[in-house]
Design a protein around this motif. Structure first.
Motif, short mmCIF file in Angstrom:
data_model
loop_
_atom_site.label_atom_id
_atom_site.label_comp_id
_atom_site.label_asym_id
_atom_site.label_seq_id
_atom_site.Cartn_x
_atom_site.Cartn_y
_atom_site.Cartn_z
N LEU A 54 -5.77 2.14 6.54
CA LEU A 54 -5.44 2.27 5.13
C LEU A 54 -6.65 2.78 4.33
CD1 LEU A 54 -3.18 -0.83 4.42
CD2 LEU A 54 -2.58 1.43 5.27
N MET A 94 -3.11 0.42 -4.15
CA MET A 94 -3.62 0.73 -2.81
C MET A 94 -4.89 -0.04 -2.47
SD MET A 94 -2.98 4.87 -2.88
CE MET A 94 -3.82 5.19 -1.34
N TYR A 103 0.84 -1.21 0.00
CA TYR A 103 0.00 0.00 0.00
C TYR A 103 0.87 1.26 0.00
CZ TYR A 103 -3.47 3.36 1.84
OH TYR A 103 -4.31 4.43 2.02
N TYR A 163 0.78 4.93 -1.88
CA TYR A 163 0.47 6.11 -1.05
C TYR A 163 1.61 7.12 -1.06
CZ TYR A 163 -1.45 8.77 2.85
OH TYR A 163 -1.98 9.78 3.63
N SER A 174 -6.92 6.08 2.02
CA SER A 174 -7.50 6.15 0.68
C SER A 174 -8.48 7.31 0.57
CB SER A 174 -8.21 4.83 0.36
OG SER A 174 -8.72 4.84 -0.95
#
Length: 640
Positions: A351, A464, A99, A103, A355
């Protein structure tokens, strides 16, 4: 295989950290993700071999310290507790690493960030596989140091620097207690190896010790000191203030620190030292009360926070309280079960919030969101899965572990157990409320963001959203899959000697509690979600009116019970005042004045006086020569 699972993340961190500029951003991301990913792959057969198959291993790597009678080996301990932690840490960490590639795609320091993530993972693995207290302390301090680097990763932001320092200092307070606990164990049993310590504990069950002139039960004192360390690392009440500020770090950092690694170290410590804690019932009562109070306290604050990441951070603090009071009533297996399930759904929530922040052009204030679910449908679905797991709705993971903790607390039939049950039920109500509030404020209602921001709302890239899907699988199925072996009929064969319970088994008692105890968590959860729906979907005008009607209560909760202000008054300001006095009056007023500054000033003054003689006029020099000759002749005559 055992050593590789632990040291591959360190290898990836070393390559990215030392050679990141040479090999480039992409290669650094690949090598760190591969290191942790291979560790995750290896952790699965290790789990089945050790935890399911019962093939416990101690892999001795080298002699670490050999001084007199004190000898400590560098060894990796793989029992059920370690195997569960290694698999949880590596699997969740791998998904966070992947991820982070997406990011942090616009960051200028990708190799450094990925190196820190992998180093943090290694330090946590070192902690959970330690075979002795000294090695455990090495991993313990390792996660503390790297957390400082990660929280303050964006070091150009003053708030990030302040948060990193705060986390480091508050953790040092707890670590001092932990260190004293290790010293106490060595003083009592002349060993730090877990097997030796646990074998010796029963023979010292009645030992007394004098501490600051007060005689007390030795094992109780040691257990309390160890728990102080656990309170700092796991952000329990009074040592919790660093946790919400740690949100200043990038979102992958928040997920890694608050889900599977650093904050769970304290729970792991209490479970690992259960053979000692079981001989210190007074200390277990303290653990229960502090954990239950933390669960309630953090939940009250989460109800009014507006930063999406801070709401989830206080949720973490509250859930850690559940784990601790489970340990306090003797339900260590339920605590570790909740630790494992919590890692999946809390990482998913963090997470998922990242997002959302990515979609909202770095906006974190939920008051400036709303009406975005149609634009980020994958993230929206993932956040719902994480939320339902957190609030313990069946069949999601949190239902199996969280409800068992509450039932075990009631089934303990002790006064502190009843207190924990009441606080846990109240916290469950508030957890459902602030979780629903987060979803409804973020995704539903009228858009409250500026038109320019709303025009750019978009779903996160696949790099992601795929890790979100992986975490969602754990958030859905981890509880169901692990129920039988962690807390069901197969728990004795699963845990074996990894944890110890003396006397009545609270897990067994939990299976025989009244029906109203079983149904209470679900009832309050539905009430909490329903209340959030009513206040933030049907009547969004009510929350503002309530805050205006009860300003003292609202400000008390919004300002986090004023713990930061209290600590600032009691500790920070006096420390700064003392430092300023020592600086101005001690350093500058005494040392510098009579030391280097005084000597240099005297030399300069003398040089100025001598310099005054050098006028540049010839008759001054002739006069001085005549005076000198006169004095010389006078000395010759008188002396002769």
């Amino acid at each position: 295989m055992y050593a590789a699972a632990i040291f591959l993340p360190l290898l990836g961190a070393a390559i990215a950290g030392f050679f990141g500029r040479r090999i480039g951003d992409r290669a650094s991301q690949i090598v760190t993700c591969a290191g942790v990913g291979l560790g995750a792959v290896l952790s699965i057969p290790i789990f089945f071999s050790v935890a399911v198959g019962g093939n416990e291993e101690v892999v001795t790597l080298a002699t670490w310290i050999n001084s007199g009678t004190f000898e400590t080996a560098w060894a990796l301990r793989f029992d059920t507790l370690s195997a569960v932690m290694v698999m949880t840490v590596t699997c969740v960490s791998f998904l966070i690493h992947v991820y982070a590639v997406g990011y942090m795609s616009h960051d200028d320091c990708k190799p450094r960030f990925m190196a820190y993530l992998s180093l943090f993972t290694f330090a946590m693995l070192m902690l959970v596989t330690a075979d002795n207290l000294v090695q455990l302390f090495f991993g313990w301090e390792g996660v503390g140091v790297v957390s400082y680097l990660l929280i303050g990763f964006w070091f150009k932001k003053p708030t990030a620097n302040a948060a990193a320092i705060k986390a480091f200092v508050v953790n040092r307070v707890g670590d001092f207690g932990f260190l004293l606990g290790i010293f106490g164990i060595y003083l009592l049993v002349d060993a730090v190896s877990f097997d030796t310590v646990f074998d010796a504990v029963p023979s010292h069950a009645e030992d007394a010790v004098t501490f600051f002139g007060i005689e007390g039960h030795a094992l109780t004192l040691i257990a309390l000191l160890l728990f102080v360390g656990a309170m700092g690392k796991s952000a329990q009440l009074f040592l919790h203030t660093w946790l919400p500020d740690a949100m200043e770090g990038p979102t992958p950092v928040s997920a890694l620190i608050h889900a599977a690694t650093m904050v769970t170290a304290g729970v792991f410590l209490v479970a690992r030292m259960s053979p000692l804690f079981e001989y210190a019932p007074a200390a277990l009562e303290v653990v229960t009360v502090v954990g239950a109070s933390t669960a309630f306290f953090a939940a009250t604050i989460g109800c009014v926070q507006n930063d999406i990441k801070r709401v989830i951070a206080y949720s973490t603090c509250s859930q850690l309280g559940y784990m601790f009071f489970a340990c306090g009533v003797g339900a260590y297996s339920a605590a570790i079960f909740h630790l494992m399930t919590h890692a999946w759904f809390k990482a998913l929530l963090f997470l998922g919030s990242g997002s959302v922040i990515h979609a909202m052009s770095d906006e974190q204030d939920m008051r400036k969101m709303g009406g975005i679910w149609k634009h980020v449908k994958v993230t929206y679905a993932m956040m719902w899965i994480g939320t339902l797991a957190l609030v313990a709705v069946p069949p999601f993971a949190g239902y199996y572990s969280k409800d068992m903790i509450l039932e075990a607390a009631y089934g303990a039939h002790t006064s502190v157990g009843q207190y924990a049950f009441i606080m846990g039920i109240a916290a469950a109500l508030m957890t459902a409320f602030y979780s629903g509030r987060l979803l409804f404020m973020t995704f539903h209602g009228e858009p409250r963001a500026e038109k320019e921001v709303m025009d750019h709302v978009h779903e996160s890239p696949l790099i992601m959203t795929l890790p979100l899907a992986g975490l969602a699988i754990g958030a859905i199925f981890a509880g169901y899959i692990g129920y039988d072996v962690f807390i069901g009929d197969g728990r004795d064969m699963f845990w074996r000697d990894a944890i110890a319970v003396l006397g009545n088994d609270p897990i067994e008692a939990a299976h025989h509690v009244p029906a109203w105890v079983v149904w209470s968590p679900m009832v309050v959860t539905l009430l909490g979600l329903g209340l959030a729906y009513h206040l933030y979907m049907r009547r969004p005008d009510i929350p503002g009116r309530l805050a205006a009607s009860y300003p003292l209560v609202y400000k008390f909760l919004l300002n986090k019970w004023y713990f930061d202000e209290l600590y600032d008054f009691l500790f920070v300001r006096p420390a700064f005042r003392i430092g300023r006095v020592l600086w101005k009056r001690g350093d500058e007023g005494v040392i510098d004045r009579f030391g280097p500054d005084g000597i240099s000033a005297s030399v300069i003054a003398g040089a100025k006086r001598l310099g005054a003689v050098q006028t540049g006029y010839l008759y001054h020099y002739a006069f001085a020569m005549i005076i000198g000759i006169a004095l010389f002749v006078s000395w010759i005559v008188v002396g002769g």
